[in-house]
Each structure stands twice: as C-alpha cells, then as structure tokens.
Motif scaffolding. Structure first.
Motif, mmCIF file in Angstrom:
data_model
loop_
_atom_site.group_PDB
_atom_site.id
_atom_site.type_symbol
_atom_site.label_atom_id
_atom_site.label_comp_id
_atom_site.label_asym_id
_atom_site.label_seq_id
_atom_site.Cartn_x
_atom_site.Cartn_y
_atom_site.Cartn_z
ATOM 1 N N GLY A 270 0.816 -1.205 0.000
ATOM 2 C CA GLY A 270 0.000 0.000 0.000
ATOM 3 C C GLY A 270 0.848 1.254 0.000
ATOM 4 O O GLY A 270 0.617 2.193 -0.766
ATOM 5 N N ILE A 271 1.869 1.281 0.861
ATOM 6 C CA ILE A 271 2.755 2.447 0.958
ATOM 7 C C ILE A 271 3.513 2.652 -0.350
ATOM 8 O O ILE A 271 3.627 3.774 -0.858
ATOM 9 N N LEU A 272 4.051 1.569 -0.920
ATOM 10 C CA LEU A 272 4.881 1.665 -2.117
ATOM 11 C C LEU A 272 4.125 2.285 -3.287
ATOM 12 O O LEU A 272 4.574 3.260 -3.891
ATOM 13 N N PHE A 273 2.958 1.718 -3.615
ATOM 14 C CA PHE A 273 2.222 2.192 -4.780
ATOM 15 C C PHE A 273 1.580 3.557 -4.542
ATOM 16 O O PHE A 273 1.522 4.385 -5.449
ATOM 17 N N THR A 274 1.096 3.786 -3.313
ATOM 18 C CA THR A 274 0.508 5.087 -3.003
ATOM 19 C C THR A 274 1.564 6.181 -3.113
ATOM 20 O O THR A 274 1.322 7.249 -3.703
ATOM 21 N N THR A 275 2.757 5.916 -2.554
ATOM 22 C CA THR A 275 3.840 6.901 -2.613
ATOM 23 C C THR A 275 4.321 7.102 -4.036
ATOM 24 O O THR A 275 4.624 8.229 -4.458
ATOM 25 N N TYR A 276 4.382 6.011 -4.806
ATOM 26 C CA TYR A 276 4.813 6.122 -6.205
ATOM 27 C C TYR A 276 3.859 7.029 -6.985
ATOM 28 O O TYR A 276 4.291 7.929 -7.714
ATOM 29 N N GLU A 277 2.561 6.767 -6.849
ATOM 30 C CA GLU A 277 1.573 7.569 -7.580
ATOM 31 C C GLU A 277 1.656 9.044 -7.152
ATOM 32 O O GLU A 277 1.586 9.955 -7.978
ATOM 33 N N TRP A 278 1.828 9.269 -5.849
ATOM 34 C CA TRP A 278 1.932 10.626 -5.311
ATOM 35 C C TRP A 278 3.181 11.329 -5.845
ATOM 36 O O TRP A 278 3.125 12.469 -6.302
ATOM 37 N N ALA A 279 4.330 10.622 -5.785
ATOM 38 C CA ALA A 279 5.592 11.214 -6.241
ATOM 39 C C ALA A 279 5.562 11.480 -7.749
ATOM 40 O O ALA A 279 6.030 12.520 -8.224
ATOM 41 N N ALA A 280 4.995 10.540 -8.509
ATOM 42 C CA ALA A 280 4.916 10.714 -9.961
ATOM 43 C C ALA A 280 4.037 11.909 -10.321
ATOM 44 O O ALA A 280 4.341 12.667 -11.255
ATOM 45 N N ALA A 281 2.946 12.082 -9.568
ATOM 46 C CA ALA A 281 2.039 13.214 -9.835
ATOM 47 C C ALA A 281 2.746 14.547 -9.599
ATOM 48 O O ALA A 281 2.478 15.536 -10.289
ATOM 49 N N ILE A 282 3.657 14.587 -8.616
ATOM 50 C CA ILE A 282 4.408 15.816 -8.334
ATOM 51 C C ILE A 282 5.522 16.023 -9.362
ATOM 52 O O ILE A 282 5.763 17.134 -9.830
ATOM 53 N N LEU A 283 6.195 14.937 -9.729
ATOM 54 C CA LEU A 283 7.361 15.026 -10.615
ATOM 55 C C LEU A 283 6.998 15.218 -12.089
ATOM 56 O O LEU A 283 7.737 15.902 -12.823
ATOM 57 N N ASN A 284 5.902 14.607 -12.526
ATOM 58 C CA ASN A 284 5.542 14.688 -13.952
ATOM 59 C C ASN A 284 5.488 16.117 -14.494
ATOM 60 O O ASN A 284 6.081 16.403 -15.538
ATOM 61 N N PRO A 285 4.807 17.046 -13.806
ATOM 62 C CA PRO A 285 4.767 18.424 -14.329
ATOM 63 C C PRO A 285 6.152 19.069 -14.419
ATOM 64 O O PRO A 285 6.390 19.917 -15.291
ATOM 65 N N LEU A 286 7.062 18.664 -13.527
ATOM 66 C CA LEU A 286 8.417 19.229 -13.530
ATOM 67 C C LEU A 286 9.185 18.812 -14.790
ATOM 68 O O LEU A 286 10.134 19.485 -15.193
ATOM 69 N N PHE A 287 8.743 17.682 -15.387
ATOM 70 C CA PHE A 287 9.404 17.196 -16.590
ATOM 71 C C PHE A 287 8.534 17.364 -17.835
ATOM 72 O O PHE A 287 8.699 16.663 -18.833
ATOM 73 N N GLY A 288 7.555 18.274 -17.711
ATOM 74 C CA GLY A 288 6.753 18.643 -18.872
ATOM 75 C C GLY A 288 5.639 17.707 -19.228
ATOM 76 O O GLY A 288 5.108 17.749 -20.345
ATOM 77 N N VAL A 289 5.226 16.825 -18.294
ATOM 78 C CA VAL A 289 4.115 15.902 -18.556
ATOM 79 C C VAL A 289 2.848 16.485 -17.968
ATOM 80 O O VAL A 289 2.792 16.793 -16.773
#
Length: 293
Positions: A270-289
């Motif tokens: 639960g922690i792994l996938f929840t954190t991954y989705e959260w981190a990806a949502a924050i990082l994606n805009p920083l890389f133009g997604v």
C-alpha cells in the motif's frame, strides 16, 4: 503504477526510489523479525515461533536501535531496487503490449513483472539483501561486523565479489515471482477499476497495493526463506539452504516468517504504490508531462 506511456524514465526512477525508501524504512521491523525467524536457531537459544514475539524480545533485550540493524542497507537497496523495478517495468511492459490493441493481458502483465524482477535482482537486490541478512544474523551472536561498510569489506575479503551474490538463485526466483505478482496484480486491479470508471484515489491505490502484497507473499515465501538461509553471515549454497530448512522444520519450514512478511507486505504494498503515484504526480509536471483526468 501509472500506465501513462508519456511518463519519462527519470520520473519512474525518482518516484520508485522515493517510494522504496519510505516503504523500506517504515516497515523494517517486520522485515527484521521475518529474517530472524528464517535463520537457523542458535544452540540453547531457540527463536520464538511467533515473529511478533521476536520484535518484543529484541526490543526488550537490545533496544529499538537493534530492530533497525541493517536498515540503512535495505533502504539504499530499496531506492535502487524500486527505481529500477518501476522504470524497467514501464519499459518492458511496452514490449509486452499486444501489437494490435496496444493493451496488456493479465498474463503479459505478469510476464513483464517477472522480467523486471530479474533485472532488479541482478543490479541491486541480491547484494543489498546479502548485506542486510548478514548484518541481522551477525548481530545475534558473533558481532563481527562493525558497520555496513565493514560487513561489505569482510565479505569481499573472505569470499570475493561473488560473496555479495550469495543466494542469487533464491533471490532472483523470489524477485521474478514477487515483481510479477505485485506489479501484475496491482495493474490488473487498476485496469479493472479504470474500465468501470472507479476513481483512483489514495485509498484505492493503498487497497490495490495491499492485495498485491498478500498475493505476492503467499506465492513467493519459499524462495524468500531459501534466500535468507543462503545469505546468513557465513553464507550457504542454495542446496545447503534447502536441505537445512527441511532438516529443521520439514516442508512447512519454507513458509517460515509468512505471518510477519504478510504484515509487512500488506503495508509495504500500500505504501509503495501510493507513494509512487503521489511522487509521480508531483514530478511529472516538472518534466513537462501534463496531468490526465
């Protein structure tokens, strides 16, 4: 885990690494107790059958710090492992997609997860698991290793570079199976929900990850037990580990530590996938997604 093909590899690596570090640290006492239960009992000092008693016993006799013996190695390994595992899964799954429909069947999902598990085992998991297990085993009695660095130097001096890959067969089988079941189950559940317009949220991500963790644990526990015996402080071959488990506990011994590993994987998934989705949502805009609804 995101199915968005526009997610850059760097985002998968960073988000996976962040998720791995948080998951590894927050669930480490479960991992510690599971490893202790799986190791051979010391003469005159039987290990409690209940892994929760292991935690209580170590905490009472050795303090909280003892429960985190080898944790830094696991966290470092988790950053590398999950970063590699997520990016390799994202890359490999594109090769497994049906060429006509561009979709992944449940079987192709499992196949992609299995391949990424092998990649993670070779590049990061086996050596870090070897060091972590050796530190936990050594702390029970001999206490030869003064630190993670000293442990690595000792293993290299006594067994050479190959010593860091003790338990490679068991670890790779475990990682291939674990990644196949964990990634596969999570993505199968997520696909099912998306087809039925079930909104993805922290709760659904955590629930999907927890279910994936349960399936993974029950399917791969024997490989995990063999791996632990191979990676003890003095090391053992896969055959020696297999024989010692049967001699000590019979066939049921291959599921030693299941209770504690289940406790860990329900939370860790639960922690792994929840954190991954959260981190990806924050990082994606920083890389133009751009975000997708």
């Amino acid at each position: 885990m995101s199915h968005d093909p526009s997610t850059p590899a760097i985002v998968s690596i960073l988000a996976g690494g962040i998720a791995g570090a948080i998951e590894g640290f927050s669930t480490y006492p479960f991992e510690f107790a599971k490893t202790r239960v799986q190791l051979r009992e010391q003469k005159g000092q039987p290990t409690p059958r209940n892994p929760f008693r292991v935690v209580a016993q170590v905490y009472t006799q050795e303090g909280l710090a003892a429960l985190y013996k080898g944790c830094s190695t696991l966290v470092i390994g988790s950053v590398a492992k999950d970063g590699i595992r997520f990016v390799s899964f994202d890359t490999i799954k594109n090769q497994f997609k049906d060429p006509e429909t561009g979709t992944l069947t449940p079987l192709r999902n499992l196949g992609a997860g299995m391949c990424s598990g092998v990649v993670a085992s070779i590049t990061a998991v086996t050596p870090t698991e070897r060091i972590k297990t050796a530190l936990i085993d050594d702390a029970r009695n001999e206490r030869r290793f003064r630190s993670m660095t000293h442990c690595i130097k000792t293993i290299l001096r006594e067994d050479g570079f190959i010593g860091l890959y003790r338990g490679f067969v068991g670890t790779t089988l475990k990682q291939a199976g674990a990644t196949a079941f964990r990634m596969g189950t999570y993505n199968i559940l997520k696909d099912y929900e998306q087809k039925r317009n079930i909104k993805q949220s922290t709760l659904t991500n955590f629930g999907n990850g927890s279910v994936a963790g349960i399936v993974t644990t029950l399917a791969t526990q024997p490989f995990d037990t063999i791996k632990t015996r191979c990676q003890s402080s003095r090391g053992a071959s896969t055959i020696e580990a297999f024989q010692s488990i049967v001699a000590d506990y019979g066939i049921g011994g291959f599921w030693k530590g299941t209770t504690m590993r289940l406790g860990r994987t329900v939370f860790s998934g639960g922690i792994l996938f929840t954190t991954y989705e959260w981190a990806a949502a924050i990082l994606n805009p920083l890389f133009g997604v751009k975000a997708h609804n």
